[in-house]
Write a protein that holds these residues in place. Structure first.
Motif, PDB file in Angstrom:
ATOM      1  N   LYS A   9      -1.057   0.834  -0.197  1.00 46.50           N
ATOM      2  CA  LYS A   9      -0.691   2.258  -0.578  1.00 46.50           C
ATOM      3  C   LYS A   9       0.331   2.117  -1.666  1.00 46.50           C
ATOM      4  O   LYS A   9       1.228   1.573  -1.347  1.00 46.50           O
ATOM      5  N   GLY A  10      -0.061   2.702  -2.997  1.00 44.99           N
ATOM      6  CA  GLY A  10       0.774   2.379  -4.264  1.00 44.99           C
ATOM      7  C   GLY A  10       1.350   3.993  -4.693  1.00 44.99           C
ATOM      8  O   GLY A  10       1.911   4.654  -4.138  1.00 44.99           O
ATOM      9  N   GLU A  11       1.241   3.819  -6.012  1.00 46.40           N
ATOM     10  CA  GLU A  11       1.776   4.922  -6.874  1.00 46.40           C
ATOM     11  C   GLU A  11       1.125   6.295  -6.492  1.00 46.40           C
ATOM     12  O   GLU A  11       0.152   6.395  -5.926  1.00 46.40           O
ATOM     13  N   VAL A  12       1.842   7.476  -6.661  1.00 42.33           N
ATOM     14  CA  VAL A  12       1.545   8.613  -6.445  1.00 42.33           C
ATOM     15  C   VAL A  12       0.328   9.198  -7.157  1.00 42.33           C
ATOM     16  O   VAL A  12       0.394   8.957  -8.473  1.00 42.33           O
ATOM     17  N   SER A  33       3.899  22.235  -1.132  1.00 39.36           N
ATOM     18  CA  SER A  33       4.494  20.948  -1.962  1.00 39.36           C
ATOM     19  C   SER A  33       4.012  19.868  -1.077  1.00 39.36           C
ATOM     20  O   SER A  33       4.338  19.743   0.178  1.00 39.36           O
ATOM     21  N   PHE A  34       3.348  18.825  -1.766  1.00 39.97           N
ATOM     22  CA  PHE A  34       3.076  17.539  -1.084  1.00 39.97           C
ATOM     23  C   PHE A  34       2.568  16.488  -2.021  1.00 39.97           C
ATOM     24  O   PHE A  34       2.306  16.717  -3.143  1.00 39.97           O
ATOM     25  N   GLU A  35       2.590  15.239  -1.615  1.00 36.62           N
ATOM     26  CA  GLU A  35       2.010  14.227  -2.497  1.00 36.62           C
ATOM     27  C   GLU A  35       1.076  13.195  -1.677  1.00 36.62           C
ATOM     28  O   GLU A  35       1.097  13.090  -0.655  1.00 36.62           O
ATOM     29  N   VAL A  36       0.166  12.473  -2.498  1.00 40.49           N
ATOM     30  CA  VAL A  36      -0.868  11.531  -1.803  1.00 40.49           C
ATOM     31  C   VAL A  36      -0.612  10.479  -2.620  1.00 40.49           C
ATOM     32  O   VAL A  36      -0.643  10.556  -3.950  1.00 40.49           O
ATOM     33  N   ARG A  37      -0.481   9.127  -2.188  1.00 43.91           N
ATOM     34  CA  ARG A  37      -0.215   8.099  -2.705  1.00 43.91           C
ATOM     35  C   ARG A  37      -1.531   7.184  -2.844  1.00 43.91           C
ATOM     36  O   ARG A  37      -2.517   7.526  -2.098  1.00 43.91           O
ATOM     37  N   ARG A  38      -1.990   6.166  -3.722  1.00 39.30           N
ATOM     38  CA  ARG A  38      -3.217   5.793  -3.992  1.00 39.30           C
ATOM     39  C   ARG A  38      -3.389   4.707  -2.597  1.00 39.30           C
ATOM     40  O   ARG A  38      -2.627   4.413  -1.880  1.00 39.30           O
ATOM     41  N   GLY A  39      -4.765   5.254  -2.170  1.00 41.43           N
ATOM     42  CA  GLY A  39      -5.110   4.640  -0.970  1.00 41.43           C
ATOM     43  C   GLY A  39      -4.895   5.229   0.410  1.00 41.43           C
ATOM     44  O   GLY A  39      -5.387   5.079   1.392  1.00 41.43           O
ATOM     45  N   GLU A 197     -11.873   1.277   3.124  1.00 37.10           N
ATOM     46  CA  GLU A 197     -11.807   0.715   1.797  1.00 37.10           C
ATOM     47  C   GLU A 197     -10.852   0.991   0.797  1.00 37.10           C
ATOM     48  O   GLU A 197     -10.500   0.467   0.053  1.00 37.10           O
ATOM     49  N   GLY A 198      -9.927   2.130   1.387  1.00 36.87           N
ATOM     50  CA  GLY A 198      -8.664   2.418   0.472  1.00 36.87           C
ATOM     51  C   GLY A 198      -8.803   3.564  -0.627  1.00 36.87           C
ATOM     52  O   GLY A 198      -8.172   3.703  -1.434  1.00 36.87           O
ATOM     53  N   MET A 199     -10.207   4.302  -0.467  1.00 35.39           N
ATOM     54  CA  MET A 199     -10.474   5.506  -1.165  1.00 35.39           C
ATOM     55  C   MET A 199      -9.377   6.455  -1.028  1.00 35.39           C
ATOM     56  O   MET A 199      -8.886   6.745   0.111  1.00 35.39           O
ATOM     57  N   THR A 200      -8.941   7.108  -2.117  1.00 39.09           N
ATOM     58  CA  THR A 200      -7.629   8.090  -1.816  1.00 39.09           C
ATOM     59  C   THR A 200      -8.412   9.513  -1.525  1.00 39.09           C
ATOM     60  O   THR A 200      -9.164   9.578  -2.296  1.00 39.09           O
TER      61      THR A 200
END
Length: 259
Positions: A9-12, A33-39, A197-200
């Motif tokens: 889980k990486g960058e936004v 307001s919210f954010e989602v990181r890769r994965g 599998e890590g799909m965002t």
């Protein structure tokens, strides 16, 4: 179902900042307001009419927000002069009512974006589309039309169509709500596999078992605001807000355990 998404889980990937939307006198989003990181998989829950679907539509600007900013990676989706076609090609969107072209086969539904948007040669588009149909367990239905498919199969074709575009993230708007109960599992199984599998993914859903299994964070929305957010264990076992506890108690009674 290995498909190469897995990563730390990486960058936004997605950042939503102070999003507002009203329809006439009704303020549907009141500063979200919210954010989602890769994965990551974020699951948004809450009562009907609380702005969840509007939020997803604002992210792709299918609905224009009144105020606030949205970023997809380093691209401001709400910025002036943004290439919306490019943005939308980077975001998969799976709707509750499938949105398949009824006059096209499953294969054609999956490859149409590759041909029309990405301008890929037909042979390459076909190869990718067949791979994604196989990914969702429907390679044998490539030549079938939507009317020849069950609701669960149609929704899996819609997921394959989103995956074929190699999106940075996929938005799911209550993807099982239009399905008969016995068909829900086949769609959730695909989504669970994608999460592993890590799909965002950002998923609006009332499937609490799914949320408890795959969500990195659950966001509880009501009245156009985020009431509470946190990992599933926290929200399900020790919610901080009384309204969260009340909602989860009611929805568990309706739809079953939270997993």
């Amino acid at each position: 179902m290995g498909n190469g998404y897995t990563s730390r889980k990486g960058e936004v990937v997605l950042r939503v900042e102070d999003l507002h939307k009203r329809y006439g006198r009704e303020e549907v989003l009141k500063g979200v307001s919210f954010e989602v990181r890769r994965g990551e998989t974020k699951v948004i829950i809450g009562p009907s009419g609380t702005g969840k679907s509007t939020l997803l539509r604002c992210i792709t600007r299918l609905t224009e927000p009144d105020r606030g900013r949205i970023w997809l990676g380093d691209i401001e989706v709400t910025g002036r002069g943004v290439d919306l076609n490019r943005v939308r090609a980077s975001i998969g969107f799976v709707f509750q009512d499938f949105n398949l072209f009824t006059h096209l086969t499953a294969l054609d539904n999956v490859r149409i974006g590759l041909l029309k948007v990405k301008k890929l040669p037909k042979e390459k588009a076909t190869e990718i589309a067949l791979k994604q149909l196989e990914h969702v367990g429907l390679a044998h239905k490539a030549d079938a039309y939507p009317a020849e498919l069950s609701g669960g199969q149609q929704q899996r074709v819609a997921i394959a169509r989103a995956l074929a575009m190699e999106p940075k993230l996929i938005l799911f708007d209550e993807p099982t709500s239009a399905l008969d109960p016995e068909l829900i599992g086949e769609v959730l199984d695909v989504m669970v596999a994608l999460a592993k599998e890590g799909m965002t993914m950002v998923v609006v859903s009332h499937e609490m078992g799914f949320a408890g299994t795959v969500a990195d964070e659950i966001i509880f929305m009501e009245g156009g605001v985020i009431v509470e957010q946190g990992p599933p264990d926290q929200l399900f076992r020790q919610p901080k807000h009384p309204r969260t506890a009340e909602f989860l108690h009611k929805i568990t009674a309706l739809y079953g355990e939270t997993g």
